[in-house]
Design an enzyme around this catalytic site. Structure first.
Site, PDB file in Angstrom:
ATOM      1  N   TYR A 198     -11.507  -3.944   3.685  1.00  0.00           N
ATOM      2  CA  TYR A 198     -10.990  -3.003   2.457  1.00  0.00           C
ATOM      3  C   TYR A 198     -12.075  -2.341   1.549  1.00  0.00           C
ATOM      4  O   TYR A 198     -11.542  -0.960   2.080  1.00  0.00           O
ATOM      5  CB  TYR A 198      -9.837  -3.560   1.797  1.00  0.00           C
ATOM      6  CG  TYR A 198      -9.037  -3.585   0.444  1.00  0.00           C
ATOM      7  CD1 TYR A 198      -8.647  -2.358   1.507  1.00  0.00           C
ATOM      8  CD2 TYR A 198      -9.454  -3.470  -0.917  1.00  0.00           C
ATOM      9  CE1 TYR A 198      -7.438  -1.203   0.483  1.00  0.00           C
ATOM     10  CE2 TYR A 198      -8.891  -2.467  -1.954  1.00  0.00           C
ATOM     11  CZ  TYR A 198      -7.563  -1.996  -1.510  1.00  0.00           C
ATOM     12  OH  TYR A 198      -7.148  -1.528  -2.124  1.00  0.00           O
ATOM     13  N   ARG A 257       7.957   1.709   6.999  1.00  0.00           N
ATOM     14  CA  ARG A 257       8.887   1.189   6.673  1.00  0.00           C
ATOM     15  C   ARG A 257      10.087   1.795   5.656  1.00  0.00           C
ATOM     16  O   ARG A 257      10.418   2.669   5.347  1.00  0.00           O
ATOM     17  CB  ARG A 257       8.785  -0.378   5.769  1.00  0.00           C
ATOM     18  CG  ARG A 257       7.971  -0.435   4.486  1.00  0.00           C
ATOM     19  CD  ARG A 257       8.279  -1.645   3.487  1.00  0.00           C
ATOM     20  NE  ARG A 257       7.459  -1.524   2.762  1.00  0.00           N
ATOM     21  CZ  ARG A 257       6.654  -2.340   1.758  1.00  0.00           C
ATOM     22  NH1 ARG A 257       7.996  -3.270   1.755  1.00  0.00           N
ATOM     23  NH2 ARG A 257       6.098  -2.397   1.028  1.00  0.00           N
TER      24      ARG A 257
HETATM   25  N1  LIG Z   1      -1.841  -2.807  -6.164  1.00  0.00           N
HETATM   26  C1  LIG Z   1      -3.317  -2.553  -5.948  1.00  0.00           C
HETATM   27  O1  LIG Z   1      -3.304  -3.224  -7.000  1.00  0.00           O
HETATM   28  C2  LIG Z   1      -4.033  -1.208  -6.072  1.00  0.00           C
HETATM   29  C3  LIG Z   1      -5.254  -1.778  -6.048  1.00  0.00           C
HETATM   30  C4  LIG Z   1      -6.035  -0.999  -5.936  1.00  0.00           C
HETATM   31  C5  LIG Z   1      -5.951   0.252  -5.327  1.00  0.00           C
HETATM   32  N2  LIG Z   1      -4.648   0.532  -4.371  1.00  0.00           N
HETATM   33  C6  LIG Z   1      -4.476   0.976  -3.551  1.00  0.00           C
HETATM   34  O2  LIG Z   1      -3.441   1.887  -4.000  1.00  0.00           O
HETATM   35  C7  LIG Z   1      -2.107   2.459  -2.577  1.00  0.00           C
HETATM   36  C8  LIG Z   1      -1.013   1.976  -2.534  1.00  0.00           C
HETATM   37  O3  LIG Z   1      -0.879   0.597  -3.107  1.00  0.00           O
HETATM   38  P1  LIG Z   1       0.556  -0.649  -2.414  1.00  0.00           P
HETATM   39  O4  LIG Z   1       0.122  -1.335  -3.735  1.00  0.00           O
HETATM   40  O5  LIG Z   1       1.389   0.215  -3.343  1.00  0.00           O
HETATM   41  O6  LIG Z   1      -0.177  -1.271  -0.960  1.00  0.00           O
HETATM   42  P2  LIG Z   1       1.771  -1.483  -0.403  1.00  0.00           P
HETATM   43  O7  LIG Z   1       1.022  -2.346   0.191  1.00  0.00           O
HETATM   44  O8  LIG Z   1       2.805  -2.373  -1.684  1.00  0.00           O
HETATM   45  O9  LIG Z   1       2.215  -0.370   0.066  1.00  0.00           O
HETATM   46  C9  LIG Z   1       1.969   0.673   0.810  1.00  0.00           C
HETATM   47  C10 LIG Z   1       2.060   0.986   1.356  1.00  0.00           C
HETATM   48  O10 LIG Z   1       2.457   1.928   3.051  1.00  0.00           O
HETATM   49  C11 LIG Z   1       3.040   1.752   3.470  1.00  0.00           C
HETATM   50  N3  LIG Z   1       2.514   1.715   5.017  1.00  0.00           N
HETATM   51  C12 LIG Z   1       1.170   1.604   6.092  1.00  0.00           C
HETATM   52  N4  LIG Z   1       1.405   2.256   7.006  1.00  0.00           N
HETATM   53  C13 LIG Z   1       1.564   2.531   7.078  1.00  0.00           C
HETATM   54  C14 LIG Z   1       2.097   3.564   7.531  1.00  0.00           C
HETATM   55  N5  LIG Z   1       1.427   3.726   8.680  1.00  0.00           N
HETATM   56  N6  LIG Z   1       2.480   4.999   7.988  1.00  0.00           N
HETATM   57  C15 LIG Z   1       3.576   5.418   6.433  1.00  0.00           C
HETATM   58  N7  LIG Z   1       3.240   4.077   5.745  1.00  0.00           N
HETATM   59  C16 LIG Z   1       2.632   3.347   5.568  1.00  0.00           C
HETATM   60  C17 LIG Z   1       3.780   0.278   3.350  1.00  0.00           C
HETATM   61  O11 LIG Z   1       4.833   0.453   4.626  1.00  0.00           O
HETATM   62  C18 LIG Z   1       4.112   0.190   2.301  1.00  0.00           C
HETATM   63  O12 LIG Z   1       4.988   0.321   1.822  1.00  0.00           O
HETATM   64  C19 LIG Z   1      -4.053   2.072  -1.488  1.00  0.00           C
HETATM   65  O13 LIG Z   1      -4.325   2.891  -1.530  1.00  0.00           O
HETATM   66  C20 LIG Z   1      -3.846   0.454  -2.375  1.00  0.00           C
HETATM   67  O14 LIG Z   1      -5.221   0.375  -1.328  1.00  0.00           O
HETATM   68  C21 LIG Z   1      -3.500  -0.798  -4.493  1.00  0.00           C
END
Ligand SMILES: NC(=O)c1ccc[n+]([C@@H]2O[C@H](COP(=O)([O-])OP(=O)(O)OC[C@H]3O[C@@H](n4cnc5c(N)ncnc54)[C@H](O)[C@@H]3O)[C@@H](O)[C@H]2O)c1
Length: 322
Positions: A144, A38
Site C-alpha cells: 500500500y 459496489r
Molecule cells: N480511510 C483512511 O483511514 C485513509 C487513510 C489514508 C488514505 N486513505 C485513502 O483515501 C482513499 C479512500 O479511502 P477509503 O477509506 O474511503 O477507502 P474504502 O475502502 O472505504 O473505499 C474505497 C471505495 O473504492 C471502491 N472501489 C474499489 N475498487 C474499485 C474499482 N475498481 N472501481 C471503482 N471503485 C472501486 C470500493 O468499492 C470502495 O467503496 C484511498 O485512496 C485511501 O488509500 C484513506
C-alpha cells in the site's frame, strides 16, 4: 465563475460517502456524479446522480467523463493497507492502474483538477518517528505504501510534464461514523466506539502503546476541499501534503471513551500483520507546509472527536440506522 462537474470514484467508501455529500452541498446535487464498483451506499440514495463503474475499465471511465461533461475527478478507489498485505498484486494493480487511467484521461480531456489521497503509509521504518517532515527518508515496507509513494511521483510527473493540476494529501488514520472503514490498520479507532456503546468492551488488534497520527472525518473533508480550492500559485509542495490533527494510542482513546462510558473495558489480541504495519509508520506528522501554503488547520482533537463520535453513533442507534 467556471461551472464544475465533479466525478467521485470510490464514492461508496469511508471517505467517498461523506465527501460526495459535502461536494453536493457546495457544487449542487446534479453537479457531483458519484461512482463505485459496489452498490450505491444507502446514505447517497436520492442525493444526486450515481453510476456503477470500475476505474480499471478505462474506456468506460473515458466515456463517462466525456458524456457527463466532467471537469474534476476525486479519485478515492484503492485497496487499503491491511487488505493490501493480504493481496499485494491486486492492491498494486488497482492503486496504480486506477490512478494512471484517471491521470491519462485528465490529460487528454484537459480536466481542471484531480484529487487523489495518499497516506502516511508512504513512510517506513527509516523515516523520522516524531514530527515526520514533508520531505525526508521515505522507504515504505507495505505494498500500500509503495503504491502510494509511486502514485505521488506519477501525480508529480503528470503535473510537471503535462500540466495536470493534481492535488494530494497524505491522510493519517481516519475516524468516522457515517460509513464503515475499508480495511486499514487504524480501523480499530472506529470499531472501538461501536463496541464501547454496544458491549462496553473491545478487543484491540494493535498493542496498547501504538501511537499513531489520526484525523476526524470532518477535518479530512475540509482538508480535501480547501486544498482543491487553494490558489495553485501558492502550492509549492505538490503531491503530496502531510496533514495531521491528533496522535494517540489505544490506551489514550480508551481512557477518553471511559470518561463517557465509565465501565468500558479494553483488552488486546494483537494481529501481528497489522501491528507490523503500524510499527513502520510515524508517531506524529509535521504539517507546516500544508499550514503555510493553503492554510490547513484542524478543528478536532481526541477529546472533541470522542464526544462527537459517541453522540452521533447513539443517535444513529436511536433512529434504528445501525
Ligand atoms: N480511510 C483512511 O483511514 C485513509 C487513510 C489514508 C488514505 N486513505 C485513502 O483515501 C482513499 C479512500 O479511502 P477509503 O477509506 O474511503 O477507502 P474504502 O475502502 O472505504 O473505499 C474505497 C471505495 O473504492 C471502491 N472501489 C474499489 N475498487 C474499485 C474499482 N475498481 N472501481 C471503482 N471503485 C472501486 C470500493 O468499492 C470502495 O467503496 C484511498 O485512496 C485511501 O488509500 C484513506
Amino acid at each position: 465563475m467556471v461551472k464544475e462537474k465533479i466525478l467521485v470514484i470510490g464514492a461508496s467508501g469511508q471517505i467517498g460517502v461523506e465527501l460526495t455529500l459535502a461536494l453536493r452541498k457546495i457544487y449542487g446535487e446534479a453537479n457531483v456524479l458519484a461512482s463505485d464498483l459496489r452498490e450505491q451506499n444507502d446514505l447517497l440514495r436520492g442525493t444526486g446522480p450515481y453510476v456503477s463503474m470500475d476505474v480499471m475499465n478505462k474506456e468506460m471511465l473515458h466515456v463517462q467523463v466525456i458524456r457527463q461533461g466532467i471537469t474534476q475527478i476525486y479519485h478515492l478507489a484503492a485497496i487499503l493497507s491491511a487488505t493490501g498485505e493480504k493481496n499485494p498484486h491486486l492492491a498494486w494493480n488497482l492503486n496504480m492502474q486506477g490512478l494512471l487511467n484517471v491521470l491519462d484521461i485528465a490529460r487528454e480531456e484537459k480536466l481542471h483538477k484531480i484529487y487523489w489521497p495518499s497516506s502516511i503509509a508512504v513512510f517506513g521504518p527509516t523515516s523520522p518517528k516524531k514530527n515526520c517532515p514533508q520531505q525526508t527518508i521515505i522507504e515504505p515496507t507495505t505494498v500500500y505504501g509503495i503504491s502510494k509513494y509511486a502514485g505521488e511521483f506519477w501525480c508529480n510527473y503528470f503535473h510537471m510534464k503535462y500540466g495536470v493540476d493534481v492535488r494530494s494529501i497524505r491522510y493519517p488514520g481516519l475516524i468516522s461514523y457515517k460509513s464503515a472503514p475499508g480495511g486499514g490498520t487504524t480501523d480499530y479507532a472506529v470499531e472501538i466506539f461501536h463496541h464501547a456503546i454496544e458491549e462496553k468492551k473491545y478487543q484491540c488488534f494493535l498493542k496498547k502503546d501504538t501511537y499513531l497520527p489520526m484525523m476526524y472525518m470532518p477535518d479530512a473533508l475540509e482538508a480535501a476541499i480547501n486544498l482543491m480550492e487553494a490558489d495553485p500559485a501558492k502550492l509549492i509542495h505538490r503531491n503530496s501534503f502531510n496533514v495531521t490533527a491528533m496522535s494517540f494510542d489505544p490506551e489514550m482513546i480508551a481512557a477518553e471513551i471511559r470518561k463517557h462510558i465509565p465501565g468500558f473495558v479494553m483488552d488486546y489480541n494483537v494481529e501481528p500483520m497489522k501491528q507490523g504495519i503500524a510499527n513502520s509508520w510515524p508517531n506524529s506528522m509535521d504539517d507546516s507546509c500544508a499550514r503555510a501554503e493553503w492554510n490547513w488547520k484542524p478543528n478536532w482533537n481526541l477529546e472533541s472527536m470522542t464526544k462527537d463520535m459517541l453522540l452521533a453513533i447513539r443517535e444513529k442507534q436511536a433512529k434504528g440506522l445501525i
